[in-house]
Scaffold this active site. Sequence first.
Site, PDB file in Angstrom:
ATOM      1  N   GLU A 152      -0.769  -5.461   8.970  1.00  0.00           N
ATOM      2  CA  GLU A 152       0.164  -4.833   9.910  1.00  0.00           C
ATOM      3  C   GLU A 152      -0.292  -4.980  11.361  1.00  0.00           C
ATOM      4  O   GLU A 152      -1.486  -4.876  11.647  1.00  0.00           O
ATOM      5  CB  GLU A 152       0.297  -3.336   9.579  1.00  0.00           C
ATOM      6  CG  GLU A 152       0.859  -3.062   8.211  1.00  0.00           C
ATOM      7  CD  GLU A 152       1.052  -1.566   7.934  1.00  0.00           C
ATOM      8  OE1 GLU A 152       0.825  -0.741   8.841  1.00  0.00           O
ATOM      9  OE2 GLU A 152       1.428  -1.245   6.790  1.00  0.00           O
ATOM     10  N   ASP A 188      -0.912  -6.263  -0.025  1.00  0.00           N
ATOM     11  CA  ASP A 188      -1.216  -5.612   1.252  1.00  0.00           C
ATOM     12  C   ASP A 188      -2.708  -5.449   1.442  1.00  0.00           C
ATOM     13  O   ASP A 188      -3.423  -5.042   0.513  1.00  0.00           O
ATOM     14  CB  ASP A 188      -0.609  -4.202   1.252  1.00  0.00           C
ATOM     15  CG  ASP A 188       0.590  -4.079   2.149  1.00  0.00           C
ATOM     16  OD1 ASP A 188       0.747  -4.913   3.061  1.00  0.00           O
ATOM     17  OD2 ASP A 188       1.385  -3.138   1.936  1.00  0.00           O
ATOM     18  N   GLU A 248      10.084  -3.952  10.065  1.00  0.00           N
ATOM     19  CA  GLU A 248      10.469  -2.656   9.491  1.00  0.00           C
ATOM     20  C   GLU A 248      11.040  -1.738  10.572  1.00  0.00           C
ATOM     21  O   GLU A 248      10.424  -1.548  11.631  1.00  0.00           O
ATOM     22  CB  GLU A 248       9.234  -2.008   8.841  1.00  0.00           C
ATOM     23  CG  GLU A 248       9.540  -0.659   8.210  1.00  0.00           C
ATOM     24  CD  GLU A 248       8.499  -0.186   7.208  1.00  0.00           C
ATOM     25  OE1 GLU A 248       7.534  -0.927   6.921  1.00  0.00           O
ATOM     26  OE2 GLU A 248       8.665   0.940   6.711  1.00  0.00           O
ATOM     27  N   LYS A 299      -0.921  -9.481   3.261  1.00  0.00           N
ATOM     28  CA  LYS A 299      -0.107  -8.951   4.366  1.00  0.00           C
ATOM     29  C   LYS A 299      -0.949  -7.978   5.181  1.00  0.00           C
ATOM     30  O   LYS A 299      -1.682  -7.171   4.615  1.00  0.00           O
ATOM     31  CB  LYS A 299       1.142  -8.247   3.822  1.00  0.00           C
ATOM     32  CG  LYS A 299       1.990  -7.590   4.919  1.00  0.00           C
ATOM     33  CD  LYS A 299       3.354  -7.203   4.424  1.00  0.00           C
ATOM     34  CE  LYS A 299       3.439  -5.868   3.740  1.00  0.00           C
ATOM     35  NZ  LYS A 299       3.047  -4.713   4.573  1.00  0.00           N
ATOM     36  N   ASP A 326       0.841  -1.202   0.000  1.00  0.00           N
ATOM     37  CA  ASP A 326       0.000   0.000   0.000  1.00  0.00           C
ATOM     38  C   ASP A 326       0.880   1.258   0.000  1.00  0.00           C
ATOM     39  O   ASP A 326       0.377   2.378  -0.039  1.00  0.00           O
ATOM     40  CB  ASP A 326      -1.018  -0.013   1.152  1.00  0.00           C
ATOM     41  CG  ASP A 326      -0.374  -0.083   2.522  1.00  0.00           C
ATOM     42  OD1 ASP A 326       0.864  -0.171   2.603  1.00  0.00           O
ATOM     43  OD2 ASP A 326      -1.117  -0.065   3.531  1.00  0.00           O
ATOM     44  N   SER A 327       2.203   1.053  -0.035  1.00  0.00           N
ATOM     45  CA  SER A 327       3.137   2.165  -0.284  1.00  0.00           C
ATOM     46  C   SER A 327       2.823   2.808  -1.639  1.00  0.00           C
ATOM     47  O   SER A 327       3.271   3.918  -1.917  1.00  0.00           O
ATOM     48  CB  SER A 327       4.585   1.668  -0.269  1.00  0.00           C
ATOM     49  OG  SER A 327       4.733   0.527  -1.091  1.00  0.00           O
TER      50      SER A 327
HETATM   51  O1  KIV Z   1       3.587  -1.090   1.610  1.00  0.00           O
HETATM   52  C1  KIV Z   1       4.770  -1.468   1.521  1.00  0.00           C
HETATM   53  O2  KIV Z   1       5.462  -1.247   0.531  1.00  0.00           O
HETATM   54  C2  KIV Z   1       5.330  -2.216   2.639  1.00  0.00           C
HETATM   55  C3  KIV Z   1       6.810  -2.408   2.651  1.00  0.00           C
HETATM   56  C4  KIV Z   1       7.472  -1.146   3.056  1.00  0.00           C
HETATM   57  C5  KIV Z   1       7.224  -3.540   3.513  1.00  0.00           C
HETATM   58  O3  KIV Z   1       4.630  -2.618   3.524  1.00  0.00           O
END
Ligand code: KIV
Length: 262
Positions: free
Chosen positions: A112, A81, A179, A110, A42-43
């Site tokens: 968090e 994500d 992280e 994924k 989600d970056s």
């Molecule tokens: O969203 C993302 O790119 C991430 C990475 C920084 C691990 O969670």
Amino acid sequence: MTMHRICEMHAAGEKICMLTCYDAVFARVLDDSGVDVLLVGDSLGMVLQGHPTTLPVSMDEMVYHTACVARGNRSAWLIADMPFGSYQPSQELALRNAARLMQAGAHMVKLEGGGWTVPIVQSLVERGIPVCAHLGFTPQSVHALGGYRVQGRGAGDADQLRKDAEDLAAAGAGMLILEMIPAGLARELTKALSVPVIGIGAGAGCSGQVLVLHDMLGISLQKTPKFVRNFLEGKGGIQAAVQQYVADVKASRFPDDALHAF
Ligand code: KIV
């Protein structure tokens, strides 16, 4: 690439190479360059959309980008994500949203955080959805954490991280991303856990490494963190840069504890 093969690499001490990826073209370039795992992070809210945080990213956007990456990818393991708000309210919603990402082509989702996420991870895994956990600095909690800060520094925080990591692995998480935590703690957790541990700003002792693609190519709009290296500098092109990154992670030449200030 399969989860079985990734676990074999972890057990054999063979480094696992992961990069974020958001579209079909890059999926093909990264896959052809030997990247083991693609993360539709989600970056993308920050590096593609120009938001200051990952919080505005929606489920529909994650499904769209996951489908794009899945079309370009041929063999890498594909993680997507779960964005902010897509798994917090209820296990049922988490299951519905994780299923959307899997149907778009993800192999694993994924999410968090630790503690409250444990029953969510367990219910997803029980229903056949592989889960990657993410601890340490968790970008979706940037406001609660007081900004982009290293986590797990004090004894109490480190103990909490150890407990969260153990609980998530026991709940069935198949992979863990750490992280921005101290290198020593990341190394210790990687040794202690049976699941592969992927670091970002967590030193050189993890089973593998992930970076945000646009950061390692030096084309990010935002200021890049200190632990990032620009692999495109002085290289012939993007593919050569990615190949260098793969070679350096595999040979433990990146990351480098000396560049790691915490
Ligand atoms: O969203 C993302 O790119 C991430 C990475 C920084 C691990 O969670």
